[in-house]
Enzyme design. Structure first.
Site, PDB file in Angstrom:
ATOM      1  CD  GLU A  94     -45.947 -34.145  83.680  1.00 37.60           C
ATOM      2  OE1 GLU A  94     -45.486 -35.287  83.666  1.00 37.60           O
ATOM      3  OE2 GLU A  94     -46.331 -33.558  82.659  1.00 37.60           O
ATOM      4  CB  CYS A 107     -41.013 -24.678  82.631  1.00 37.87           C
ATOM      5  SG  CYS A 107     -42.588 -24.623  81.799  1.00 37.87           S
ATOM      6  CB  CYS A 114     -55.253 -25.663  81.182  1.00 38.60           C
ATOM      7  SG  CYS A 114     -55.592 -24.028  80.481  1.00 38.60           S
ATOM      8  CB  CYS A 118     -55.010 -24.570  73.221  1.00 36.17           C
ATOM      9  SG  CYS A 118     -55.159 -22.983  74.039  1.00 36.17           S
ATOM     10  CB  CYS A 121     -52.230 -27.409  74.753  1.00 38.60           C
ATOM     11  SG  CYS A 121     -51.622 -27.405  76.445  1.00 38.60           S
ATOM     12  CB  SER A 193     -46.457 -17.972  79.047  1.00 33.21           C
ATOM     13  OG  SER A 193     -47.052 -18.306  77.810  1.00 33.21           O
ATOM     14  CB  CYS A 340     -43.924 -25.861  74.588  1.00 38.46           C
ATOM     15  SG  CYS A 340     -42.564 -24.787  74.881  1.00 38.46           S
TER      16      CYS A 340
HETATM   17  N1  SAH Z   1     -51.439 -21.263  79.363  1.00 43.23           N
HETATM   18  C1  SAH Z   1     -50.322 -20.434  79.049  1.00 43.23           C
HETATM   19  C2  SAH Z   1     -49.008 -20.985  79.550  1.00 43.23           C
HETATM   20  C3  SAH Z   1     -48.748 -22.469  79.393  1.00 43.23           C
HETATM   21  S1  SAH Z   1     -48.511 -23.091  77.780  1.00 43.23           S
HETATM   22  C4  SAH Z   1     -50.259 -20.191  77.578  1.00 43.23           C
HETATM   23  O1  SAH Z   1     -50.969 -20.833  76.834  1.00 43.23           O
HETATM   24  O2  SAH Z   1     -49.513 -19.280  77.191  1.00 43.23           O
HETATM   25  C5  SAH Z   1     -46.839 -22.649  77.345  1.00 43.23           C
HETATM   26  C6  SAH Z   1     -46.613 -22.504  75.819  1.00 43.23           C
HETATM   27  O3  SAH Z   1     -46.606 -23.789  75.158  1.00 43.23           O
HETATM   28  C7  SAH Z   1     -47.693 -21.694  75.141  1.00 43.23           C
HETATM   29  O4  SAH Z   1     -47.147 -20.783  74.231  1.00 43.23           O
HETATM   30  C8  SAH Z   1     -48.465 -22.774  74.432  1.00 43.23           C
HETATM   31  O5  SAH Z   1     -49.236 -22.267  73.421  1.00 43.23           O
HETATM   32  C9  SAH Z   1     -47.372 -23.694  73.960  1.00 43.23           C
HETATM   33  N2  SAH Z   1     -47.833 -25.010  73.534  1.00 43.23           N
HETATM   34  C10 SAH Z   1     -48.936 -25.655  73.944  1.00 43.23           C
HETATM   35  N3  SAH Z   1     -49.030 -26.862  73.332  1.00 43.23           N
HETATM   36  C11 SAH Z   1     -47.955 -26.972  72.522  1.00 43.23           C
HETATM   37  C12 SAH Z   1     -47.469 -28.008  71.665  1.00 43.23           C
HETATM   38  N4  SAH Z   1     -48.114 -29.164  71.527  1.00 43.23           N
HETATM   39  N5  SAH Z   1     -46.314 -27.782  70.986  1.00 43.23           N
HETATM   40  C13 SAH Z   1     -45.629 -26.620  71.159  1.00 43.23           C
HETATM   41  N6  SAH Z   1     -46.031 -25.625  71.977  1.00 43.23           N
HETATM   42  C14 SAH Z   1     -47.177 -25.794  72.652  1.00 43.23           C
HETATM   43 FE1  SF4 Z   2     -54.186 -23.945  78.644  1.00 43.66          FE
HETATM   44 FE2  SF4 Z   2     -51.973 -22.727  77.663  1.00 43.66          FE
HETATM   45 FE3  SF4 Z   2     -52.509 -25.336  77.110  1.00 43.66          FE
HETATM   46 FE4  SF4 Z   2     -54.033 -23.428  76.035  1.00 43.66          FE
HETATM   47  S1  SF4 Z   2     -51.827 -23.755  75.672  1.00 43.66           S
HETATM   48  S2  SF4 Z   2     -54.791 -25.323  76.988  1.00 43.66           S
HETATM   49  S3  SF4 Z   2     -54.096 -21.927  77.680  1.00 43.66           S
HETATM   50  S4  SF4 Z   2     -52.045 -24.467  79.109  1.00 43.66           S
END
Ligand code: SAH
Ligand code: SF4
Length: 348
Positions: A94, A107, A114, A118, A121, A193, A340
């Protein structure tokens, strides 16, 4: 016979090399081909009218121009668009297009899924399939420009995946987007990022194109960060902060810190104090991101919640008082799961 060439994967040097050595063409032909693809978004060799008919017929067999195929497009109430793409091997990714006034930001994804998992996410929860090639990364951007019929002003590597676990292709995609002979997108309009892959932050400090760096912090101490972000077990907070200092010293660039606000998890006043202490002297800009809810995949998993607006405001005020500039990010595209952390390799 030569193998056909995947156009979007070529750097400018590779365009010249391929045109001159493989196709026996003068260099300016490479420039013309790049103009068709990157300026005019023409992906069909037959439509490249300043090439002779003979040359077009030859190139049809030698050159594949394969942007991702759109299988779904959603538009949010606030105008944010989300695209679901299919890649040549059937994998799906996406991308999101955000508009702010007359400007637009794409974006884009760097991986299918990934591996870093996390806890907040959706991408991490959907597992990891493979890295994207430079052409698949650039292709998302070009395909969005073509569909929208307009150029996009900025690109952020904040879609699916951790860019620094795919740094060779990510760096190459930046060279392609930035090259004056190709998309010619300014370095200041490109942001990477990362969740904190330390060696690649140091590599970025030496990269000749001064793109912007954004770092996902999300917790101000190792115990909590390791719980929320398993990557912290490999690259501790101390090593991350050292890398950010080295990056700042070398480039002089201002770093953005992303901090997702999770109710009663990382949003206590003590967390703000701890955060200000570790970031002191770095001159960062902090983005506080209200957590966007994601579907839980495992039964029994504890759900996270978005901090209340009052708690976010209080957190922001403490940081500001301690000299850490920050803003609360306005959410966009939540109604279509385009915000995000909400991207995943969905099928529909
Ligand atoms: N993997 C990289 C880039 C993709 S994530 C990273 O982690 O930085 C892009 C952003 O969205 C990151 O700051 C991530 O921490 C944030 N993010 C992930 N899950 C989220 C959520 N459920 N709500 C808000 N931000 C989130
Ligand atoms: Fe991967 Fe970024 Fe999502 Fe963490 S926040 S699982 S590093 S995409």
């Amino acid at each position: 016979m030569n193998e056909s060439v995947n156009a979007l994967d070529l750097s400018y040097e590779e365009w010249i090399e391929t045109s001159v050595t493989q196709w026996k063409l003068p260099r300016y032909r490479a420039d013309q081909l790049c103009q068709w693809i990157y300026d005019k978004k023409v992906f069909n060799v037959h439509e490249m009218t300043n090439l002779s008919k003979d040359l077009r017929e030859k190139l049809v067999y030698e050159l594949m121009i394969l942007p991702p195929i759109a299988v779904r497009e959603d538009t949010s109430k606030d105008g944010t668009k989300k695209f679901l793409w299919q890649l040549y091997d059937g994998e799906r990714i996406e991308s999101v297009l955000l508009s702010h006034g007359s400007h637009t930001t794409a974006c884009i994804s760097s991986q299918v899924g990934c591996p870093l998992n996390c806890s907040f996410c959706a991408t991490g929860k959907s597992g990891f399939t493979r890295n994207l090639s430079a052409g698949e990364i650039v292709g998302q951007f070009l395909a969005m420009e073509k569909r929208m019929g307009q150029n996009i002003n900025n690109v952020v590597y904040m879609g699916m995946g951790e860019p620094f676990l795919n740094s060779v292709e990510v760096f190459k995609s930046i060279r392609i987007l930035n090259s004056q002979k190709m998309r010619n997108l300014g370095a200041r309009h490109i942001t990477i990022s990362t969740s904190g892959v330390v060696p690649d932050i140091l590599e970025l400090a030496d990269f000749p194109i001064p793109v912007r760096l954004s770092v996902s912090l999300h917790a101000p101490n190792d115990a909590l960060r390791s719980k929320l972000m398993p990557v912290n077990r490999k690259h501790s907070l101390g090593s991350l902060i050292d890398a950010l200092k080295a990056y700042k010293d070398k480039t002089g660039e201002r770093i953005t810190i992303e901090y997702v606000m999770l109710q009663k998890v990382n949003d206590e006043p003590e967390h703000a104090y701890e955060m200000a202490a570790i970031l002191s002297g770095l001159g960062v800009y902090v983005n506080l991101i209200p957590y966007n809810p994601i579907a839980l995949l495992q039964p029994g998993e504890q759900g996270l919640q978005r901090s209340t607006t009052d708690r976010i405001k209080e957190f922001a005020a403490i940081l500001a008082k301690l000299g850490i500039e920050n803003e609360i990010r306005k959410e966009k595209g939540t109604d279509i799961d385009a915000a995000c952390g909400q991207l995943r390799a969905r099928n529909m």
